[in-house]
Design a protein around this motif. Structure first.
Motif, mmCIF file in Angstrom:
data_model
loop_
_atom_site.group_PDB
_atom_site.id
_atom_site.type_symbol
_atom_site.label_atom_id
_atom_site.label_comp_id
_atom_site.label_asym_id
_atom_site.label_seq_id
_atom_site.Cartn_x
_atom_site.Cartn_y
_atom_site.Cartn_z
ATOM 1 N N CYS A 155 2.280 4.682 -7.172
ATOM 2 C CA CYS A 155 1.660 3.384 -7.457
ATOM 3 C C CYS A 155 0.693 3.558 -8.613
ATOM 4 O O CYS A 155 0.349 4.677 -9.009
ATOM 5 N N LEU A 157 -3.069 2.236 -9.918
ATOM 6 C CA LEU A 157 -4.312 1.592 -9.513
ATOM 7 C C LEU A 157 -4.825 0.688 -10.633
ATOM 8 O O LEU A 157 -4.469 0.867 -11.802
ATOM 9 N N ALA A 218 -9.695 3.428 -4.442
ATOM 10 C CA ALA A 218 -8.636 3.238 -3.445
ATOM 11 C C ALA A 218 -8.163 4.544 -2.824
ATOM 12 O O ALA A 218 -7.281 4.520 -1.961
ATOM 13 N N LEU A 270 -0.733 -2.815 -4.813
ATOM 14 C CA LEU A 270 -0.690 -1.827 -5.887
ATOM 15 C C LEU A 270 0.662 -1.871 -6.597
ATOM 16 O O LEU A 270 1.716 -1.945 -5.962
#
Length: 281
Positions: A155, A157, A218, A270
């Motif tokens: 993913c 951020l 995160a 995300l």
């Protein structure tokens, strides 16, 4: 994984990267009698790499053009820690070298890339696992076997482009250097025993160590996703915004757990990046 590691009598920044063969840069070098190297916007490092390669051709007495045009095509997002600039630079060095019949070792390619970028990734070594001093273009450790296979559920951020050189220049405390040594021992174990959990722990420890340099708010949520889906840890770009949950690809049900991890990351809002198995023979 990134940190500070022994090189002779001193410690230097070094890293272990996650090469992703599906993501590539392609460069065409069109020789010209017109002096100078021309390239498109945003390819200044590739242009410097071409100039350095042509200079080396001259030093070795090889026939070479006065200049040329670079055409760079890349499938790699820039500024997020996926090695886009190094991929452009390495592809440029190889394209110009091929044009001039210049034969280079991987170490020589890496040194040219370092001179073009100041700090570069070890992409000249392909998927071979190495601990690489990015500011010195030196391999500090070369592992004879591949890392155990892990499923990367990646993913991106939130955040803008990251200035890699500013982060690389930050020093490490004695405590942090001891933690880097523990991470290196985990990598040795993961290769020697084929232990994906040791690889995941090394990547996670490195991610946590990086929080003082480029904090990722995160990260606790990513660690929770890893725990809840049976992952072995998380991997982060130390000078970017991309991350991934790591799962042991050889464990039964790995594909199902990867789908669960993807669903969990999607629920966090995300952006998706990679979803693939990395490592292994």
């Amino acid at each position: 994984m990134q940190g500070s590691f022994a090189w002779g009598t001193r410690s230097v920044p070094a890293l272990v990267t996650v090469p992703l063969p599906p993501l590539q840069s392609r460069v065409e070098f069109v020789p010209s009698s017109r002096p100078g190297v021309r390239a498109g916007h945003g390819t200044e490092k590739a242009r410097r790499a071409a100039q350095l390669t042509l200079r080396l051709c001259r030093e070795r007495g090889l026939p070479r053009p006065a200049g040329g045009q670079l055409r760079v095509e890349s499938a790699i997002p820039s500024g997020c820690g996926m090695g886009s600039s190094t991929a452009d630079v390495i592809a440029t060095i190889r394209a110009v070298g091929h044009c001039c019949s210049l034969r280079l070792t991987r170490g020589e390619v890496s040194e040219l890339a370092r001179r073009a970028e100041t700090a570069s990734d070890p992409l000249a070594f392909g998927c071979e696992p190495v601990l690489f001093a990015q500011r010195h273009a030196r391999v500090l450790r070369h592992w004879p076997r591949a890392f155990p296979p892990v499923h990367l559920v990646g993913c991106r951020l939130p955040g803008g482009p990251v200035e890699t050189l500013a982060l690389d220049a930050q020093g490490y405390t004695p405590h942090e250097r001891r933690e880097c040594l523990r991470i290196l021992h985990l990598l040795e174990r993961c290769v020697g025993d084929g232990d994906a959990r040791a690889l995941g722990e090394a990547a996670t420890r490195s991610a946590l160590l990086n929080q003082t340099r480029l904090p990722k708010p995160a990260l606790p949520e990513l660690l929770a996703v890893s725990r809840e889906t049976g992952g072995v840890g998380v991997q982060v770009a130390h000078s970017g915004t991309v991350c991934a949950v790591l799962l042991d690809a050889r464990r039964p049900g790995a594909a199902h757990r990867a789908r669960e991890a993807r669903t969990a990351l999607d629920s966090l809002g995300l952006e998706r990046t990679v979803d693939m198995i990395w490592g292994g023979p």
